[in-house]
Design an enzyme around this catalytic site. Structure first.
Site, PDB file in Angstrom:
ATOM      1  N   ASP A 107       0.857  -1.179   0.000  1.00 40.75           N
ATOM      2  CA  ASP A 107       0.000   0.000   0.000  1.00 40.75           C
ATOM      3  C   ASP A 107       0.903   1.243   0.000  1.00 40.75           C
ATOM      4  OD1 ASP A 107      -2.424   1.404   0.186  1.00 40.75           O
ATOM      5  OD2 ASP A 107      -2.524   1.247   2.349  1.00 40.75           O
ATOM      6  N   GLY A 109       3.716   1.227   1.246  1.00 42.86           N
ATOM      7  CA  GLY A 109       5.042   0.644   1.098  1.00 42.86           C
ATOM      8  C   GLY A 109       5.831   0.619   2.392  1.00 42.86           C
ATOM      9  N   THR A 111       5.323  -0.893   5.336  1.00 45.61           N
ATOM     10  CA  THR A 111       5.500  -2.198   5.978  1.00 45.61           C
ATOM     11  C   THR A 111       6.596  -2.995   5.273  1.00 45.61           C
ATOM     12  OG1 THR A 111       3.159  -2.197   6.560  1.00 45.61           O
ATOM     13  CG2 THR A 111       4.301  -4.316   6.660  1.00 45.61           C
ATOM     14  N   LYS A 135      -1.347  -1.886  -4.482  1.00 43.79           N
ATOM     15  CA  LYS A 135      -2.129  -0.640  -4.559  1.00 43.79           C
ATOM     16  C   LYS A 135      -1.176   0.474  -4.933  1.00 43.79           C
ATOM     17  CE  LYS A 135      -5.756  -1.146  -1.126  1.00 43.79           C
ATOM     18  NZ  LYS A 135      -6.292  -0.603   0.139  1.00 43.79           N
ATOM     19  N   ASP A 163      -8.244  -8.544   6.419  1.00 46.89           N
ATOM     20  CA  ASP A 163      -9.350  -8.219   7.332  1.00 46.89           C
ATOM     21  C   ASP A 163      -9.809  -6.776   7.244  1.00 46.89           C
ATOM     22  OD1 ASP A 163      -6.981  -7.105   8.627  1.00 46.89           O
ATOM     23  OD2 ASP A 163      -8.267  -6.841  10.382  1.00 46.89           O
ATOM     24  N   ARG A 169     -11.424 -12.450   7.278  1.00 53.34           N
ATOM     25  CA  ARG A 169     -10.203 -13.146   6.840  1.00 53.34           C
ATOM     26  C   ARG A 169     -10.518 -14.505   6.212  1.00 53.34           C
ATOM     27  NH1 ARG A 169      -5.754 -10.291   8.907  1.00 53.34           N
ATOM     28  NH2 ARG A 169      -6.014  -9.465  11.004  1.00 53.34           N
TER      29      ARG A 169
HETATM   30  P1  IMP Z   1       1.601  -0.270   3.892  1.00 49.95           P
HETATM   31  O1  IMP Z   1       2.612  -0.286   4.983  1.00 49.95           O
HETATM   32  O2  IMP Z   1       0.848   1.028   3.821  1.00 49.95           O
HETATM   33  O3  IMP Z   1       2.120  -0.694   2.543  1.00 49.95           O
HETATM   34  O4  IMP Z   1       0.460  -1.236   4.356  1.00 49.95           O
HETATM   35  C1  IMP Z   1       0.338  -2.516   4.008  1.00 49.95           C
HETATM   36  C2  IMP Z   1      -0.612  -3.141   5.009  1.00 49.95           C
HETATM   37  O5  IMP Z   1      -1.788  -2.345   5.212  1.00 49.95           O
HETATM   38  C3  IMP Z   1      -1.110  -4.456   4.482  1.00 49.95           C
HETATM   39  O6  IMP Z   1      -0.266  -5.503   4.875  1.00 49.95           O
HETATM   40  C4  IMP Z   1      -2.472  -4.556   5.120  1.00 49.95           C
HETATM   41  O7  IMP Z   1      -2.330  -5.148   6.399  1.00 49.95           O
HETATM   42  C5  IMP Z   1      -2.934  -3.150   5.307  1.00 49.95           C
HETATM   43  N1  IMP Z   1      -3.878  -2.777   4.241  1.00 49.95           N
HETATM   44  C6  IMP Z   1      -3.666  -1.954   3.213  1.00 49.95           C
HETATM   45  N2  IMP Z   1      -4.740  -1.862   2.423  1.00 49.95           N
HETATM   46  C7  IMP Z   1      -5.672  -2.679   2.957  1.00 49.95           C
HETATM   47  C8  IMP Z   1      -7.002  -3.043   2.566  1.00 49.95           C
HETATM   48  O8  IMP Z   1      -7.560  -2.623   1.549  1.00 49.95           O
HETATM   49  N3  IMP Z   1      -7.634  -3.939   3.382  1.00 49.95           N
HETATM   50  C9  IMP Z   1      -7.061  -4.442   4.505  1.00 49.95           C
HETATM   51  N4  IMP Z   1      -5.813  -4.144   4.889  1.00 49.95           N
HETATM   52  C10 IMP Z   1      -5.120  -3.266   4.126  1.00 49.95           C
END
Ligand code: IMP
Ligand code: MG
Length: 180
Positions: A107, A109, A111, A135, A163, A169
């Site tokens: 998303d 990025g 994480t 995304k 979730d 889930r």
């Molecule tokens: P990032 O650190 O913003 O890339 O977030 C990634 C994490 O956000 C994913 O591993 C999900 O746990 C959570 N996440 C992002 N988009 C969604 C979604 O549409 N539904 C559920 N969890 C999401």
């Protein structure tokens, strides 16, 4: 939300579509990465994807080892802080290993960047990344997955391990909760 009252969920990727894509991803990974890959599964959201992908990797001839890390980003209201919390660490030693990190969604990025930086800092020989959903629009940190299942628009998805407030889930498909 009342868990007994099923909201309407529009299917985005059905079980068969996911299964076909997972098989292809595994074949691509098997062509490019060593058979004794260390797979690091980012919990909780990617547990269903990882379970399917690992068995597809076995069918593709790989013999990976597997470990788990639990990462969470702080709640929506503090998302701008970008902090990722290491709630549970792996137990494997990554030094000198070729690692592939699996997450459900790339998303912002943050994480995945946190996880790859951590494994690199610990001395992994190579760190690859695999996500089910990309995304792309939402990216805030410059990171791309080496292997990605499907691109998705900026919509909130659930199912197949993913979730919304700990629900959905167990759905066998990926869908979007209808907001009406
Ligand atoms: P990032 O650190 O913003 O890339 O977030 C990634 C994490 O956000 C994913 O591993 C999900 O746990 C959570 N996440 C992002 N988009 C969604 C979604 O549409 N539904 C559920 N969890 C999401
Ligand atoms: Mg997650």
């Amino acid at each position: 939300m009342d868990p007994k009252k099923q909201p309407e969920i529009d299917v985005i990727f059905d079980a068969e579509t996911i299964a076909e894509r997972v098989e292809i991803l595994a074949q691509d990974i098997a062509k490019e990465l060593p058979d004794d890959l260390l797979v690091i599964v980012v919990l909780k959201g990617s547990f269903v994807f990882a379970a399917d992908l690992l068995r597809a990797l076995d069918r593709a001839g790989m013999r990976p080892t597997v470990d788990f890390v639990t990462l969470s980003s702080y709640g929506m209201e503090t998302q701008s802080s970008g902090a990722v919390n290491l709630a549970r660490d792996i137990s494997e030693d990554v030094r000198g290993r070729t690692v592939m990190i699996i997450d459900d969604i790339l998303d912002t990025g943050r994480t995945m960047a946190f996880a790859t930086d951590l494994m690199t800092a610990r001395g992994a020989a190579a760190v690859h990344t695999c996500v089910l959903l990309d995304k792309h629009e939402k990216r805030e940190v410059q990171i791309e997955a080496d292997y990605a299942g499907f691109p998705v628009d900026d919509v909130f998805v659930v199912g197949y391990g993913i979730d919304m407030a700990h629900l959905f889930r167990s759905l066998p498909f990926i869908g979007m909760v209808r907001q009406d």
